[in-house]
Design a protein around this motif. Structure first.
Motif, PDB file in Angstrom:
ATOM      1  N   TYR A 243       0.968  -1.005   0.172  1.00 45.81           N
ATOM      2  CA  TYR A 243      -0.176  -0.294  -0.013  1.00 45.81           C
ATOM      3  C   TYR A 243       1.049   1.719   0.127  1.00 45.81           C
ATOM      4  O   TYR A 243       0.628   1.992  -0.704  1.00 45.81           O
ATOM      5  CB  TYR A 243      -1.032   0.042   0.471  1.00 45.81           C
ATOM      6  CG  TYR A 243      -1.298   1.326   1.598  1.00 45.81           C
ATOM      7  CD1 TYR A 243      -2.472   1.440   0.421  1.00 45.81           C
ATOM      8  CD2 TYR A 243      -1.196   2.098   2.671  1.00 45.81           C
ATOM      9  CE1 TYR A 243      -2.708   3.324   1.818  1.00 45.81           C
ATOM     10  CE2 TYR A 243      -2.368   3.253   3.107  1.00 45.81           C
ATOM     11  CZ  TYR A 243      -2.676   4.176   2.779  1.00 45.81           C
ATOM     12  OH  TYR A 243      -3.383   4.895   2.565  1.00 45.81           O
ATOM     13  N   GLN A 244       2.344   1.098   0.956  1.00 51.17           N
ATOM     14  CA  GLN A 244       2.894   2.456   1.113  1.00 51.17           C
ATOM     15  C   GLN A 244       3.507   2.894  -0.194  1.00 51.17           C
ATOM     16  O   GLN A 244       3.654   3.804  -1.064  1.00 51.17           O
ATOM     17  CB  GLN A 244       3.954   2.217   1.785  1.00 51.17           C
ATOM     18  CG  GLN A 244       4.478   3.412   2.724  1.00 51.17           C
ATOM     19  CD  GLN A 244       5.455   3.030   3.991  1.00 51.17           C
ATOM     20  OE1 GLN A 244       6.669   2.392   3.584  1.00 51.17           O
ATOM     21  NE2 GLN A 244       4.795   3.671   5.139  1.00 51.17           N
ATOM     22  N   ILE A 247       0.593   2.976  -3.516  1.00 48.28           N
ATOM     23  CA  ILE A 247      -0.304   4.339  -3.372  1.00 48.28           C
ATOM     24  C   ILE A 247       0.331   5.493  -2.900  1.00 48.28           C
ATOM     25  O   ILE A 247      -0.127   6.301  -3.742  1.00 48.28           O
ATOM     26  CB  ILE A 247      -1.399   3.976  -2.947  1.00 48.28           C
ATOM     27  CG1 ILE A 247      -2.085   2.331  -3.206  1.00 48.28           C
ATOM     28  CG2 ILE A 247      -2.496   4.797  -2.733  1.00 48.28           C
ATOM     29  CD1 ILE A 247      -2.713   1.907  -4.341  1.00 48.28           C
ATOM     30  N   GLN A 248       0.661   5.415  -2.120  1.00 44.72           N
ATOM     31  CA  GLN A 248       1.838   6.820  -1.315  1.00 44.72           C
ATOM     32  C   GLN A 248       2.803   6.894  -2.229  1.00 44.72           C
ATOM     33  O   GLN A 248       2.971   8.036  -2.387  1.00 44.72           O
ATOM     34  CB  GLN A 248       1.836   6.618   0.085  1.00 44.72           C
ATOM     35  CG  GLN A 248       0.386   5.938   1.154  1.00 44.72           C
ATOM     36  CD  GLN A 248       0.656   6.495   2.258  1.00 44.72           C
ATOM     37  OE1 GLN A 248       2.466   5.796   2.900  1.00 44.72           O
ATOM     38  NE2 GLN A 248       0.552   6.583   3.101  1.00 44.72           N
ATOM     39  N   GLN A 249       3.467   6.207  -2.250  1.00 40.78           N
ATOM     40  CA  GLN A 249       5.085   6.536  -3.515  1.00 40.78           C
ATOM     41  C   GLN A 249       4.774   5.988  -4.537  1.00 40.78           C
ATOM     42  O   GLN A 249       5.784   6.577  -5.212  1.00 40.78           O
ATOM     43  CB  GLN A 249       6.196   5.916  -2.434  1.00 40.78           C
ATOM     44  CG  GLN A 249       6.059   6.589  -1.220  1.00 40.78           C
ATOM     45  CD  GLN A 249       6.540   5.833  -0.143  1.00 40.78           C
ATOM     46  OE1 GLN A 249       8.281   4.525  -1.193  1.00 40.78           O
ATOM     47  NE2 GLN A 249       6.965   5.847   1.009  1.00 40.78           N
ATOM     48  N   ASN A 250       3.856   6.406  -4.976  1.00 41.87           N
ATOM     49  CA  ASN A 250       3.571   5.326  -6.672  1.00 41.87           C
ATOM     50  C   ASN A 250       4.859   4.664  -7.606  1.00 41.87           C
ATOM     51  O   ASN A 250       5.183   5.493  -8.252  1.00 41.87           O
ATOM     52  CB  ASN A 250       3.682   6.972  -7.342  1.00 41.87           C
ATOM     53  CG  ASN A 250       2.927   6.865  -8.941  1.00 41.87           C
ATOM     54  OD1 ASN A 250       3.353   6.020  -9.147  1.00 41.87           O
ATOM     55  ND2 ASN A 250       2.874   7.970  -9.850  1.00 41.87           N
ATOM     56  N   HIS A 251       5.467   3.425  -6.733  1.00 43.48           N
ATOM     57  CA  HIS A 251       6.233   2.643  -6.879  1.00 43.48           C
ATOM     58  C   HIS A 251       5.211   1.461  -7.180  1.00 43.48           C
ATOM     59  O   HIS A 251       5.802   0.425  -6.740  1.00 43.48           O
ATOM     60  CB  HIS A 251       6.784   2.409  -6.750  1.00 43.48           C
ATOM     61  CG  HIS A 251       8.454   3.670  -6.124  1.00 43.48           C
ATOM     62  ND1 HIS A 251       8.649   4.113  -7.500  1.00 43.48           N
ATOM     63  CD2 HIS A 251       8.536   4.005  -4.976  1.00 43.48           C
ATOM     64  CE1 HIS A 251       9.348   5.175  -6.988  1.00 43.48           C
ATOM     65  NE2 HIS A 251       9.383   5.797  -5.922  1.00 43.48           N
TER      66      HIS A 251
ATOM     67  N   GLU B  84      -3.356  11.009  -1.852  1.00 46.03           N
ATOM     68  CA  GLU B  84      -3.509   9.656  -2.128  1.00 46.03           C
ATOM     69  C   GLU B  84      -4.668   9.776  -2.865  1.00 46.03           C
ATOM     70  O   GLU B  84      -4.607   8.640  -4.374  1.00 46.03           O
ATOM     71  CB  GLU B  84      -4.169   8.046  -1.251  1.00 46.03           C
ATOM     72  CG  GLU B  84      -3.039   8.018  -0.546  1.00 46.03           C
ATOM     73  CD  GLU B  84      -2.975   6.914   1.147  1.00 46.03           C
ATOM     74  OE1 GLU B  84      -2.291   7.531   1.901  1.00 46.03           O
ATOM     75  OE2 GLU B  84      -4.112   6.531   0.643  1.00 46.03           O
ATOM     76  N   THR B 392       7.159  11.811  -0.924  1.00 45.53           N
ATOM     77  CA  THR B 392       6.253  11.231  -0.539  1.00 45.53           C
ATOM     78  C   THR B 392       7.342  10.174   0.681  1.00 45.53           C
ATOM     79  O   THR B 392       7.416  10.279   1.265  1.00 45.53           O
ATOM     80  CB  THR B 392       5.536  10.986  -0.789  1.00 45.53           C
ATOM     81  OG1 THR B 392       4.721  11.876  -1.283  1.00 45.53           O
ATOM     82  CG2 THR B 392       4.966   9.561   0.529  1.00 45.53           C
TER      83      THR B 392
END
Lengths: 280, 430
Positions: A243-244, A247-251, B84, B392
């Protein structure tokens, strides 16, 4: 063939295609972009896999989920079977107990997590009772206790469902077998080992597999109970990292690589568990 | 019985082939006409009650004047963070024309996703932004020199303190001693020792990437006289100011003057902590609950309020490439950030518009609300988050190290933070 086609199509749409796409993403340098944006997504071979394997947070997350499974799966099997056996016998207030065990399962996690947060916070009821014996920092902010606490919470929350599975299995164990054991002079424990355990072995296999699969995909509980894998990353799980990263870091490429390792790990564990519990 | 593993492998291989054939077929955007296109548009704004009220009135006013270019406003969909939600909307191609809640930290990544319109492409784009925001606009330019965000509002972060708790602890609530690190620590000790509150201050000790904006960053900005986390592609926090900031917070945690356990609720309004680090936006939530005062964030030697830098906690306005009627979006953007609407925004939300002339344009409001006047003055000494790719991830790397070394005191803090700085340097140039 024709009758099974709708389900086969459904399976392809919601399982095979996303899994395949995830695997494709894991082999490319991939990031989410606007539909009309020109983004280069080159094939990178095993780079994403190598990168996540070198990431100590990823390794730690798999260890955390390992700790979780070591506590959660045996405890779930033992408690569910024990309580189901008790509920299967003629005891007073059986309906009350059945409902009591099932209520946590059907209650929203957000609600039950809040109760646990209050119970196990620094000034919560548990620490008030324990006094000086309470750990410092408190349970959910203690790096040693955070993951075992999540395992206990999940065991408690899901127990009702697994008790139902065992109850159904116990109904199918022939009463004649118990009577025969009694005639042979077997005590409760001997009767349990010789009759109950073999009788519910298929259910145990199912319980173990479901507990492993849901446990390995742990997300909601550390997300809510320990604020996203805290303290200090002590309760991160692979799905939290997915998820991190995605979704959060776009990887999504690295996230997909973690996902592939997770799928392989879960299949392997489920296979081992089945080998250990299935009948010859 | 045979296991269907073989079927699964064949299915996977087939799917991989299919997805490989369908992947990567991106086409360039053809949006030249969109810049001048007019027609109905949709905007999102924050779900903060005061901002919703402001948003509703500005949209109603515009729609009355421009019935052919109707604006539909919606609260930003719920999610753990706006970033997000916006990132997902960009990827799905359903982002609205304007979002009045675009975090500067996310702009470079949204830009890289092809999600944002460069406002400098509009004929009067750059001049409008630079005239409205003055020198502070330069912090929000992108690496290609474009403006992918309109600097909208700042919430210069300060220390709020609870006057009743200070009085109960035997401290002067009108002149609290909080200017230096030593003052802040001894005042916190006095509060905790007196039992007036459990903690001196209680910044969220959780691991979300943005939490460092409300503990480390404002104090580092003040101590370093305006350093950003990254400057010229290099992490700056391993300098003297950064180390002093770390030592200060380390003391707060080891002396149990700040809480290590995430608090469910608002520790400041609940009276659990005597102080909070927040921006003017918090005033509405404290109203009627706490008799508060504010002071600038502390520094090692103490700095005069007018010279104290802090984190700006800015939120800007982004125009998104999914927008078909960008001509209308640009006109509405200017309308909603006009002197009149900025004045209404200030009055209705208490947040400071990022205008160069804010102190003079709304002098009446600041005369009537002296606390806001000091924040407006401080808005000229603010530090934004760096406008960099991987922002981020960079802040998450910092937060993880901070959480480990400072909040929970694990390992050698200098080593941990140095490792984070090295990783951030590599991410900043990735």
């Amino acid at each position: 063939m024709l009758l099974s086609a709708p389900y086969a199509l459904f399976l392809v749409a919601v399982f095979v295609y996303p899994l395949g796409l995830g695997a494709w993403i894991a082999f490319h340098k991939y990031s989410f972009a606007a539909p009309n944006a020109q983004v280069d997504r080159p094939f990178v071979g095993f780079d994403n896999f190598a990168r996540v394997l070198q990431d100590p947070d990823v390794i730690a997350s798999f260890k955390h989920v390992g700790i979780f499974l070591v506590i959660n799966v045996p405890l779930t099997i033992a408690l569910a079977l024990l309580l189901a056996t008790a509920l299967n016998s003629a005891i007073k207030g059986v309906t009350f107990f059945r409902v009591a065990y099932y209520v946590p399962y059907v209650t929203a996690s957000v609600a039950t997590v809040t109760v646990w947060l209050f119970m196990f916070s620094e000034n919560g009821v548990v620490n008030s009772l324990l006094g000086d014996l309470a750990p410092d920092p408190s349970w959910l902010t203690n790096s040693t206790w955070a993951m075992p606490m999540i395992a206990l919470y999940v065991t408690w929350k899901q127990l009702g469902f697994f008790i139902l599975l065992y109850l159904a299995a116990l109904q199918n164990v022939s009463k004649e077998l118990y009577e025969a054991a009694k005639t042979d002079g077997a005590n409760w424990w001997q009767s349990f080992r010789a009759v109950t355990w073999p009788g519910v072995l298929p259910a145990t296999s199912l319980v173990a597999m479901l507990a492993i699969i849901t446990g390995a995909n742990l997300f909601t509980e550390p997300y809510l109970l320990t604020n996203g894998g805290g303290p200090n990353g002590a309760s991160t799980t692979p799905v939290l990292l997915i998820y991190q990263q995605a979704i959060q870091q776009n990887h999504p490429d690295r996230a997909s690589a973690i996902g592939i390792f997770l799928v392989i790990g879960v299949l392997l564990l489920a296979w081992i568990s089945r080998r250990m519990t299935e009948e010859d | 019985m045979k296991r269907p593993l073989g079927y699964l492998v064949v299915g996977l291989a087939a799917t991989l082939t299919l997805t490989a054939c369908s992947g990567g077929a991106d086409e360039p955007a053809g949006e030249d006409g969109a810049l001048s296109a007019t027609g109905p548009i949709t905007i999102w704004y924050s779900n903060n009650e005061q901002e919703v009220a402001w948003g509703e009135q500005v949209v109603a006013a515009w729609n009355t004047e421009n019935p052919d270019e109707k604006v539909t406003a919606e609260e930003i969909p719920a999610g753990k963070s706006s970033e997000e939600v916006i990132g997902a909307a960009i990827a799905a191609g359903n982002a609205p024309c304007l979002i009045y809640n675009t975090a500067p930290a996310a702009v470079a990544d949204f830009q890289a996703q092809g999600g944002l319109v460069d406002l400098a492409q509009f004929e009067d784009g750059a001049s409008y932004i630079e005239t409205r925001s003055g020198d502070s606009a330069t912090q929000f330019t992108s690496s290609d020199g474009g403006y992918y965000q309109l600097p909208w509002k700042a919430n210069p972060v300060v220390v709020f303190y609870n006057k009743a708790v200070f009085a109960e602890a035997g401290l002067d609530p009108e002149n609290p001693e909080l200017a230096t690190f030593d003052d802040f620590i001894s005042t916190s000790k006095a509060i905790v020792d007196s039992g007036a509150a459990d903690y001196g201050i209680y910044p969220a000790p959780s691991s979300e990437f943005y939490q460092s904006w409300f503990d480390f960053y404002p104090i580092f900005a003040a101590e370093s006289q305006g350093n950003q986390l990254i400057e010229d592609g290099e992490a700056t926090f391993m300098n003297e100011a950064g180390l002093a900031t770390m030592e200060f917070w380390q003391t707060m945690y080891t002396e149990k003057l700040a809480g290590q356990e995430p608090y469910t609720g608002d520790s400041f309004t609940d009276g659990v902590a005597a102080m909070a680090i927040a921006g003017p936006w918090a005033v509405a939530s404290y109203e009627g609950k706490v008799d508060w005062g504010t002071v600038p964030v502390p520094t090692s030697e103490g700095t005069s309020p007018e010279d104290t830098y802090t984190f700006d906690d800015a939120k800007n306005i982004g125009m998104y490439t999914a927008c078909e009627n960008q001509g209308t979006a640009w006109e509405f953007l200017k309308y909603s950030t006009s002197e009149e609407q900025d004045g209404l925004f200030l009055e209705m939300t208490g947040q400071i518009p990022l205008r160069a002339d804010v102190a003079t344009a709304y002098a009446e409001f600041f005369d009537a609300n002296p606390a806001f006047a000091s924040w407006a003055a401080q808005a000229q000494h603010t530090v934004a988050v760096p406008n960099t790719l991987n922002s981020t991830e960079i802040w998450q790397t910092f937060r993880d190290a901070w959480s480990s070394a400072i909040i929970f005191g694990t390992g050698d803090p200098t080593e941990t933070m140095q490792a984070a700085a090295d990783e951030i340097n590599s991410l900043a140039t990735d």
